[in-house]
Design a protein around this motif. Sequence first.
Motif, PDB file in Angstrom:
ATOM      1  N   LEU A 122       0.829  -1.210   0.000  1.00 23.97           N
ATOM      2  CA  LEU A 122       0.000   0.000   0.000  1.00 23.97           C
ATOM      3  C   LEU A 122       0.861   1.256   0.000  1.00 23.97           C
ATOM      4  O   LEU A 122       0.533   2.249  -0.663  1.00 23.97           O
ATOM      5  N   ALA A 123       1.973   1.225   0.751  1.00 26.05           N
ATOM      6  CA  ALA A 123       2.876   2.389   0.751  1.00 26.05           C
ATOM      7  C   ALA A 123       3.486   2.609  -0.629  1.00 26.05           C
ATOM      8  O   ALA A 123       3.623   3.750  -1.084  1.00 26.05           O
ATOM      9  N   VAL A 124       3.822   1.522  -1.311  1.00 30.04           N
ATOM     10  CA  VAL A 124       4.368   1.636  -2.662  1.00 30.04           C
ATOM     11  C   VAL A 124       3.309   2.175  -3.622  1.00 30.04           C
ATOM     12  O   VAL A 124       3.582   3.040  -4.462  1.00 30.04           O
ATOM     13  N   LEU A 125       2.068   1.692  -3.492  1.00 30.77           N
ATOM     14  CA  LEU A 125       0.990   2.165  -4.359  1.00 30.77           C
ATOM     15  C   LEU A 125       0.658   3.631  -4.102  1.00 30.77           C
ATOM     16  O   LEU A 125       0.105   4.306  -4.977  1.00 30.77           O
ATOM     17  N   ALA A 126       0.978   4.128  -2.905  1.00 32.97           N
ATOM     18  CA  ALA A 126       0.687   5.526  -2.594  1.00 32.97           C
ATOM     19  C   ALA A 126       1.514   6.482  -3.432  1.00 32.97           C
ATOM     20  O   ALA A 126       1.088   7.624  -3.672  1.00 32.97           O
ATOM     21  N   LEU A 127       2.676   6.049  -3.890  1.00 27.06           N
ATOM     22  CA  LEU A 127       3.542   6.957  -4.654  1.00 27.06           C
ATOM     23  C   LEU A 127       2.911   7.343  -5.992  1.00 27.06           C
ATOM     24  O   LEU A 127       2.749   8.532  -6.277  1.00 27.06           O
ATOM     25  N   PRO A 128       2.510   6.372  -6.845  1.00 22.44           N
ATOM     26  CA  PRO A 128       1.842   6.792  -8.089  1.00 22.44           C
ATOM     27  C   PRO A 128       0.443   7.345  -7.856  1.00 22.44           C
ATOM     28  O   PRO A 128      -0.057   8.120  -8.667  1.00 22.44           O
ATOM     29  N   ALA A 129      -0.199   6.960  -6.746  1.00 23.21           N
ATOM     30  CA  ALA A 129      -1.559   7.445  -6.488  1.00 23.21           C
ATOM     31  C   ALA A 129      -1.594   8.954  -6.313  1.00 23.21           C
ATOM     32  O   ALA A 129      -2.583   9.603  -6.651  1.00 23.21           O
ATOM     33  N   GLY A 130      -0.519   9.541  -5.781  1.00 24.92           N
ATOM     34  CA  GLY A 130      -0.516  10.981  -5.538  1.00 24.92           C
ATOM     35  C   GLY A 130       0.092  11.806  -6.635  1.00 24.92           C
ATOM     36  O   GLY A 130       0.176  13.031  -6.505  1.00 24.92           O
ATOM     37  N   ARG A 131       0.512  11.183  -7.732  1.00 26.47           N
ATOM     38  CA  ARG A 131       1.114  11.962  -8.814  1.00 26.47           C
ATOM     39  C   ARG A 131       0.033  12.686  -9.594  1.00 26.47           C
ATOM     40  O   ARG A 131      -0.955  12.093 -10.024  1.00 26.47           O
ATOM     41  N   ILE A 132       0.212  13.964  -9.775  1.00 32.40           N
ATOM     42  CA  ILE A 132      -0.740  14.773 -10.537  1.00 32.40           C
ATOM     43  C   ILE A 132      -0.456  14.576 -12.023  1.00 32.40           C
ATOM     44  O   ILE A 132       0.670  14.791 -12.478  1.00 32.40           O
ATOM     45  N   PRO A 133      -1.442  14.159 -12.825  1.00 31.97           N
ATOM     46  CA  PRO A 133      -1.192  13.903 -14.231  1.00 31.97           C
ATOM     47  C   PRO A 133      -0.932  15.183 -15.012  1.00 31.97           C
ATOM     48  O   PRO A 133      -1.343  16.266 -14.622  1.00 31.97           O
ATOM     49  N   SER A 134      -0.255  15.034 -16.112  1.00 29.50           N
ATOM     50  CA  SER A 134      -0.026  16.166 -17.007  1.00 29.50           C
ATOM     51  C   SER A 134      -1.309  16.516 -17.734  1.00 29.50           C
ATOM     52  O   SER A 134      -2.301  15.799 -17.682  1.00 29.50           O
ATOM     53  N   ASP A 135      -1.271  17.636 -18.437  1.00 27.41           N
ATOM     54  CA  ASP A 135      -2.474  18.066 -19.156  1.00 27.41           C
ATOM     55  C   ASP A 135      -2.893  17.035 -20.187  1.00 27.41           C
ATOM     56  O   ASP A 135      -4.077  16.822 -20.440  1.00 27.41           O
ATOM     57  N   ALA A 136      -1.910  16.388 -20.823  1.00 28.68           N
ATOM     58  CA  ALA A 136      -2.250  15.392 -21.835  1.00 28.68           C
ATOM     59  C   ALA A 136      -2.909  14.182 -21.207  1.00 28.68           C
ATOM     60  O   ALA A 136      -3.801  13.573 -21.769  1.00 28.68           O
ATOM     61  N   GLU A 137      -2.440  13.837 -19.977  1.00 28.37           N
ATOM     62  CA  GLU A 137      -2.995  12.665 -19.322  1.00 28.37           C
ATOM     63  C   GLU A 137      -4.341  12.961 -18.685  1.00 28.37           C
ATOM     64  O   GLU A 137      -5.143  12.071 -18.478  1.00 28.37           O
ATOM     65  N   ALA A 138      -4.575  14.231 -18.342  1.00 28.48           N
ATOM     66  CA  ALA A 138      -5.780  14.571 -17.582  1.00 28.48           C
ATOM     67  C   ALA A 138      -7.046  14.274 -18.355  1.00 28.48           C
ATOM     68  O   ALA A 138      -8.081  14.000 -17.772  1.00 28.48           O
ATOM     69  N   GLY A 139      -6.977  14.325 -19.683  1.00 28.35           N
ATOM     70  CA  GLY A 139      -8.164  14.059 -20.475  1.00 28.35           C
ATOM     71  C   GLY A 139      -8.421  12.589 -20.685  1.00 28.35           C
ATOM     72  O   GLY A 139      -9.453  12.210 -21.214  1.00 28.35           O
ATOM     73  N   GLU A 140      -7.461  11.725 -20.287  1.00 32.54           N
ATOM     74  CA  GLU A 140      -7.634  10.301 -20.480  1.00 32.54           C
ATOM     75  C   GLU A 140      -8.351   9.703 -19.273  1.00 32.54           C
ATOM     76  O   GLU A 140      -8.395  10.275 -18.199  1.00 32.54           O
TER      77      GLU A 140
END
Length: 565
Positions: free
Chosen positions: A272-290
């Motif tokens: 769960l601690a490892v999964l928390a790292l990508p969980a909190g990454r804010i996506p880029s504008d290109a990714e936000a629409g996906e």
Amino acid sequence: MTARPDAPSPAGNPPKPTIAIAAAAVGALLLGLAPIAGLVEPDLAAAFPSWPLLLVLAVLPPALALLFGQRDRPGTAAAVLIAPAVLAPARIVLDLQLVVDAGLAARPELLLPNTLDPLRPATGVWLLIAGHVATVVAGVLAFRGREPGDSGADSGSRRQGLLAGVLCASVVAAVGALMTPFSSDDPYLLPRAAVDSPVVVLVGGLLLALAVPCVGGFVAGSADPDVARGGLLGLALAIAGVAVPPVFAAAVVDALHFEAGPVLMVLAAVALAVLALPAGRIPSDAEAGELLLPTLSRLLTTAGVLALIAGVLFVLAALTPQLEMPSYLSQPPLYSARMLWPAGLVLAGLGITVLVPGLALLVRPVLTVAWSVLPLVAAAVLDTVFTAVQGAGATAEIGAWAAGVGVLVGIAAAIVAALAGGVERDDVDLTENEVNRTVLALSAVAGVLGALSLVLPVIVAPGYTPPGVFSDFSTTSWGLVAALTAVIGAALLAPRCRPARASALLCGGGVVVAVRVLELPLTAARAEGSGPGLGLWAGIAALVMFACTAVVAARARAEKAFVDA
């Protein structure tokens, strides 16, 4: 003139949860001081100097929250405190065993019994409970004070695989919480699995096992990356606070040895601690629409697989022994185990159906209700097992374990199915969705009859008093409560749903009632002179009403389509 910085918008970061962090710190201090103050009278020391370890484990959540607060991440800071607060009530119940009978608590980090004489609770016990209460207060303050941050991401999105990974890790931790914490060569220290433990430890273990996947699903499904990251880190630390002490005790005390349960929990906490790292990454504008959340089809697939696994576990429980009696006692017939068959087949069938692309969306709402047949059936089986284990020295066999784990997996399936429904509704215009008054009236009648079928006895016999919701409350009663909640919820929600989904919810309520009705033909032999009770007739009437209401709801969809055409 120097320009003044813009004030944060309503959707911006919330204020720092200073008071919540302070409350959590007070709770951590109380938890660390409890072993020093003494937990029982006459005073008994812990198996090792444990207060530094307990203090560090308790301080980690508020310390991490303070760190995020200083880095201007108040949303993450608040989320860190939520999971320990949700798990705290279960830990309070576990600690109450020190009040009821400390000699059976099996808590070497708190005390090492060396006598069979009664032990009285001392100041340390109340410090433990007060510490957990302060943790709950901190979580409530943090939850009430948080607001979604301006993450720049799509409000309904999460990364692919995050939810599935979190649920898998949470289920592993939940299973570990029900297993034996360690093995012991000390005759005064008797660790047991939850199913073999005293009632207080059993209830606390079950609450803990239920809380972990619920918190995991909540934070992983959050649209705010700050909440997702902080929540998963807080959940990892909360699980570690429960699992690390028995692991550490087994490592430093010669008479104690490792068991798989706490080790699984520690591994789940790391995941769960490892999964928390990508969980909190804010996506880029290109990714936000996906679509960053597991796509709807993937959520449905996950729910279907979990439901299928739960059904298979229940079939396995029905095929294998649930109980092994001592050699000097005969094996009693376990009539309640016959109910494992319909429950297992229902969940396995729903799981297979949800995996079919053309049927998944139609069947998904059924799963969010019908999962409750698992606790409805398993509670009665486990009640018999608990009684035999505690009263006759019997041993729980693989069938009982399979049923218990199957309930947890079924809960996870229902959570994922509910999340899939939320994703589905994000893409649907509900502004023209109106309450169908005919469905509302029929659904109310079906709900009342369904509730009566679960509250009233299905089987009556001379000298036989079945467990109930309002009388003779026992472990079996918790299954009735779960089914009652699901049936009433389906009846209340159906009139507000789209016609097809309303019909599916009502079918789910009918499935639960149908399994309840099967109790008479499958288990009537448990009591001589048994016959149908009022609950059976209410169940049959409810089954008819649920079916009729589902048809009416489906026809409402067809009529609306005709009018629109």
